[in-house]
Design a protein around this motif. Structure first.
Motif, PDB file in Angstrom:
ATOM      1  N   ALA A  16     -92.694 -36.916   8.892  1.00  0.00           N
ATOM      2  CA  ALA A  16     -93.512 -35.975   8.473  1.00  0.00           C
ATOM      3  C   ALA A  16     -95.002 -36.724   9.830  1.00  0.00           C
ATOM      4  O   ALA A  16     -95.555 -35.989   9.995  1.00  0.00           O
ATOM      5  CB  ALA A  16     -94.316 -36.034   7.328  1.00  0.00           C
ATOM      6  N   LEU A  17     -94.801 -38.102   9.400  1.00  0.00           N
ATOM      7  CA  LEU A  17     -96.081 -38.815  10.337  1.00  0.00           C
ATOM      8  C   LEU A  17     -95.693 -39.140  11.630  1.00  0.00           C
ATOM      9  O   LEU A  17     -96.345 -38.539  12.869  1.00  0.00           O
ATOM     10  CB  LEU A  17     -95.479 -40.474  10.088  1.00  0.00           C
ATOM     11  N   ALA A  18     -94.383 -38.375  11.637  1.00  0.00           N
ATOM     12  CA  ALA A  18     -94.002 -38.298  13.731  1.00  0.00           C
ATOM     13  C   ALA A  18     -94.438 -36.788  13.750  1.00  0.00           C
ATOM     14  O   ALA A  18     -94.847 -36.653  15.097  1.00  0.00           O
ATOM     15  CB  ALA A  18     -92.835 -38.522  14.054  1.00  0.00           C
ATOM     16  N   GLU A  19     -93.759 -35.704  13.665  1.00  0.00           N
ATOM     17  CA  GLU A  19     -94.911 -34.796  13.748  1.00  0.00           C
ATOM     18  C   GLU A  19     -96.251 -34.746  13.769  1.00  0.00           C
ATOM     19  O   GLU A  19     -97.234 -34.091  14.601  1.00  0.00           O
ATOM     20  CB  GLU A  19     -94.171 -33.428  12.064  1.00  0.00           C
ATOM     21  N   ALA A  24    -101.052 -34.480  17.239  1.00  0.00           N
ATOM     22  CA  ALA A  24    -102.474 -34.339  17.350  1.00  0.00           C
ATOM     23  C   ALA A  24    -102.451 -35.096  19.085  1.00  0.00           C
ATOM     24  O   ALA A  24    -103.569 -34.884  20.031  1.00  0.00           O
ATOM     25  CB  ALA A  24    -102.841 -36.495  16.935  1.00  0.00           C
ATOM     26  N   ALA A  25    -101.443 -35.735  19.651  1.00  0.00           N
ATOM     27  CA  ALA A  25    -101.219 -36.199  20.987  1.00  0.00           C
ATOM     28  C   ALA A  25    -101.013 -34.277  21.295  1.00  0.00           C
ATOM     29  O   ALA A  25    -102.331 -34.329  22.809  1.00  0.00           O
ATOM     30  CB  ALA A  25     -99.970 -36.358  21.342  1.00  0.00           C
ATOM     31  N   GLY A  26    -100.681 -33.126  21.249  1.00  0.00           N
ATOM     32  CA  GLY A  26    -101.082 -31.874  22.091  1.00  0.00           C
ATOM     33  C   GLY A  26    -102.242 -31.808  21.652  1.00  0.00           C
ATOM     34  O   GLY A  26    -102.711 -31.185  23.176  1.00  0.00           O
ATOM     35  N   ALA A  36    -103.603 -39.043  23.956  1.00  0.00           N
ATOM     36  CA  ALA A  36    -102.473 -38.364  23.409  1.00  0.00           C
ATOM     37  C   ALA A  36    -101.060 -39.280  23.624  1.00  0.00           C
ATOM     38  O   ALA A  36    -100.183 -38.826  23.613  1.00  0.00           O
ATOM     39  CB  ALA A  36    -102.372 -37.454  24.786  1.00  0.00           C
ATOM     40  N   ALA A  37    -100.978 -40.325  24.834  1.00  0.00           N
ATOM     41  CA  ALA A  37    -100.340 -41.821  24.792  1.00  0.00           C
ATOM     42  C   ALA A  37    -100.101 -42.180  24.440  1.00  0.00           C
ATOM     43  O   ALA A  37     -98.796 -42.652  23.346  1.00  0.00           O
ATOM     44  CB  ALA A  37    -100.402 -42.143  26.375  1.00  0.00           C
ATOM     45  N   PHE A  38    -100.837 -42.329  23.699  1.00  0.00           N
ATOM     46  CA  PHE A  38    -100.574 -43.552  22.443  1.00  0.00           C
ATOM     47  C   PHE A  38    -100.017 -42.477  20.892  1.00  0.00           C
ATOM     48  O   PHE A  38     -98.961 -43.597  20.499  1.00  0.00           O
ATOM     49  CB  PHE A  38    -102.240 -44.226  21.890  1.00  0.00           C
ATOM     50  N   PHE A  39    -100.523 -41.589  21.260  1.00  0.00           N
ATOM     51  CA  PHE A  39     -99.999 -41.418  19.819  1.00  0.00           C
ATOM     52  C   PHE A  39     -98.178 -40.310  19.722  1.00  0.00           C
ATOM     53  O   PHE A  39     -97.327 -40.123  18.991  1.00  0.00           O
ATOM     54  CB  PHE A  39    -100.833 -39.425  19.364  1.00  0.00           C
ATOM     55  N   GLN A  40     -97.892 -40.124  21.478  1.00  0.00           N
ATOM     56  CA  GLN A  40     -96.633 -39.731  21.716  1.00  0.00           C
ATOM     57  C   GLN A  40     -95.848 -41.441  21.576  1.00  0.00           C
ATOM     58  O   GLN A  40     -95.321 -41.002  20.801  1.00  0.00           O
ATOM     59  CB  GLN A  40     -96.940 -39.380  23.344  1.00  0.00           C
ATOM     60  N   GLN A 116     -94.568 -34.249  26.753  1.00  0.00           N
ATOM     61  CA  GLN A 116     -95.116 -33.681  25.176  1.00  0.00           C
ATOM     62  C   GLN A 116     -93.911 -32.814  25.528  1.00  0.00           C
ATOM     63  O   GLN A 116     -93.031 -32.573  23.968  1.00  0.00           O
ATOM     64  CB  GLN A 116     -96.186 -32.778  25.387  1.00  0.00           C
ATOM     65  N   VAL A 117     -93.091 -32.460  26.270  1.00  0.00           N
ATOM     66  CA  VAL A 117     -92.284 -31.105  26.179  1.00  0.00           C
ATOM     67  C   VAL A 117     -90.609 -32.046  25.782  1.00  0.00           C
ATOM     68  O   VAL A 117     -89.735 -31.999  25.466  1.00  0.00           O
ATOM     69  CB  VAL A 117     -92.265 -30.592  26.993  1.00  0.00           C
ATOM     70  N   GLU A 118     -90.870 -33.120  26.666  1.00  0.00           N
ATOM     71  CA  GLU A 118     -89.442 -33.851  26.342  1.00  0.00           C
ATOM     72  C   GLU A 118     -89.503 -34.649  24.830  1.00  0.00           C
ATOM     73  O   GLU A 118     -88.619 -34.840  24.066  1.00  0.00           O
ATOM     74  CB  GLU A 118     -89.252 -34.758  27.104  1.00  0.00           C
ATOM     75  N   ILE A 119     -91.027 -35.056  24.496  1.00  0.00           N
ATOM     76  CA  ILE A 119     -90.374 -35.169  23.116  1.00  0.00           C
ATOM     77  C   ILE A 119     -90.567 -34.217  21.868  1.00  0.00           C
ATOM     78  O   ILE A 119     -89.098 -34.499  20.471  1.00  0.00           O
ATOM     79  CB  ILE A 119     -92.183 -35.614  22.753  1.00  0.00           C
ATOM     80  N   GLU A 120     -91.042 -32.883  22.090  1.00  0.00           N
ATOM     81  CA  GLU A 120     -90.437 -31.645  21.466  1.00  0.00           C
ATOM     82  C   GLU A 120     -88.839 -31.672  21.589  1.00  0.00           C
ATOM     83  O   GLU A 120     -88.627 -30.631  20.253  1.00  0.00           O
ATOM     84  CB  GLU A 120     -90.926 -30.796  21.989  1.00  0.00           C
ATOM     85  N   GLN A 121     -88.681 -31.682  22.663  1.00  0.00           N
ATOM     86  CA  GLN A 121     -87.158 -31.608  22.549  1.00  0.00           C
ATOM     87  C   GLN A 121     -86.247 -33.151  21.441  1.00  0.00           C
ATOM     88  O   GLN A 121     -85.427 -32.951  21.079  1.00  0.00           O
ATOM     89  CB  GLN A 121     -86.284 -31.845  24.022  1.00  0.00           C
ATOM     90  N   LEU A 122     -86.640 -34.133  21.993  1.00  0.00           N
ATOM     91  CA  LEU A 122     -86.319 -35.122  20.882  1.00  0.00           C
ATOM     92  C   LEU A 122     -86.592 -34.767  19.779  1.00  0.00           C
ATOM     93  O   LEU A 122     -85.092 -35.496  19.174  1.00  0.00           O
ATOM     94  CB  LEU A 122     -87.060 -36.342  21.347  1.00  0.00           C
ATOM     95  N   LYS A 123     -88.047 -34.727  19.230  1.00  0.00           N
ATOM     96  CA  LYS A 123     -87.677 -34.038  17.758  1.00  0.00           C
ATOM     97  C   LYS A 123     -86.377 -33.620  17.154  1.00  0.00           C
ATOM     98  O   LYS A 123     -86.034 -33.315  15.995  1.00  0.00           O
ATOM     99  CB  LYS A 123     -89.309 -33.206  17.686  1.00  0.00           C
ATOM    100  N   SER A 124     -85.909 -32.107  18.077  1.00  0.00           N
ATOM    101  CA  SER A 124     -85.217 -31.519  17.993  1.00  0.00           C
ATOM    102  C   SER A 124     -83.528 -32.210  17.264  1.00  0.00           C
ATOM    103  O   SER A 124     -83.154 -32.367  16.577  1.00  0.00           O
ATOM    104  CB  SER A 124     -85.070 -30.240  19.011  1.00  0.00           C
ATOM    105  N   ASP A 125     -83.490 -32.915  18.223  1.00  0.00           N
ATOM    106  CA  ASP A 125     -82.159 -33.737  19.020  1.00  0.00           C
ATOM    107  C   ASP A 125     -82.549 -34.510  17.413  1.00  0.00           C
ATOM    108  O   ASP A 125     -81.010 -34.653  16.622  1.00  0.00           O
ATOM    109  CB  ASP A 125     -82.272 -34.747  19.906  1.00  0.00           C
ATOM    110  N   VAL A 126     -83.370 -35.218  17.483  1.00  0.00           N
ATOM    111  CA  VAL A 126     -83.468 -36.326  15.690  1.00  0.00           C
ATOM    112  C   VAL A 126     -83.216 -35.627  14.828  1.00  0.00           C
ATOM    113  O   VAL A 126     -82.379 -35.576  13.913  1.00  0.00           O
ATOM    114  CB  VAL A 126     -84.280 -37.076  16.316  1.00  0.00           C
ATOM    115  N   GLY A 127     -83.839 -34.220  14.720  1.00  0.00           N
ATOM    116  CA  GLY A 127     -83.820 -32.681  13.883  1.00  0.00           C
ATOM    117  C   GLY A 127     -81.994 -33.258  13.274  1.00  0.00           C
ATOM    118  O   GLY A 127     -81.491 -33.082  12.778  1.00  0.00           O
ATOM    119  N   ALA A 128     -80.882 -32.496  14.378  1.00  0.00           N
ATOM    120  CA  ALA A 128     -80.097 -32.459  14.347  1.00  0.00           C
ATOM    121  C   ALA A 128     -79.034 -33.373  13.998  1.00  0.00           C
ATOM    122  O   ALA A 128     -77.884 -33.317  13.057  1.00  0.00           O
ATOM    123  CB  ALA A 128     -79.610 -31.633  15.646  1.00  0.00           C
TER     124      ALA A 128
END
Length: 133
Positions: A16-19, A24-26, A36-40, A116-128
């Motif tokens: 939840a915090l990561a989301e 915030a970065a977005g 933005a870099a800090f929040f990433q 930001q795009v790469e982190i979105e994919q990482l979020k998906s990978d972590v979820g899986a």
């Protein structure tokens, strides 16, 4: 609350915090790329901490992505993915505090948007990955 329930709650809290930090970065990408870099960095750190929690790895107070990723087994499916973001570890200070000469560094133009795009994919990978745990 059982130990397993507490562990699951911590994982959910990290996610939840990561989301929140990803969002915030977005919001900050275009006008405030330093922040933005800090929040990433914070987002990636929380995703990594969720995985470490799922793996039962105790984590200390470090915020360094390399140090945290190195706590995962060498052959861990997500270790290499997290290490792709190790340059973010310095975002907590490099872009937010002046140097000894008084200069304030800025992230390279466009880098935060790509990341930001790469982190979105990482979020998906972590979820899986966490679904399998």
């Amino acid at each position: 609350m059982s130990a397993e329930a507490q562990r699951q709650r911590r994982i959910a809290s990290f996610l939840a915090l990561a989301e929140e930090e990803f969002s915030a970065a977005g919001v900050l990408l275009d006008k405030l790329p330093r922040q933005a870099a800090f929040f990433q960095q914070q987002c990636v750190e929380k995703l990594l901490r969720a995985v470490l929690e799922a793996e039962g790895v105790p984590v200390g107070p470090t915020h360094n992505i390399r140090q945290l990723a190195d706590m995962l087994p060498v052959d861990h499916a997500l270790k290499g993915r997290f290490l792709q973001f190790e340059t973010l570890s310095s975002a907590a200070t490099r872009f937010r505090y002046p140097t000894a000469s008084g200069a304030v560094a800025s992230p390279p133009s466009g880098e935060a948007s790509e990341r930001q795009v790469e982190i979105e994919q990482l979020k998906s990978d972590v979820g899986a990955f966490l679904v399998k745990c």
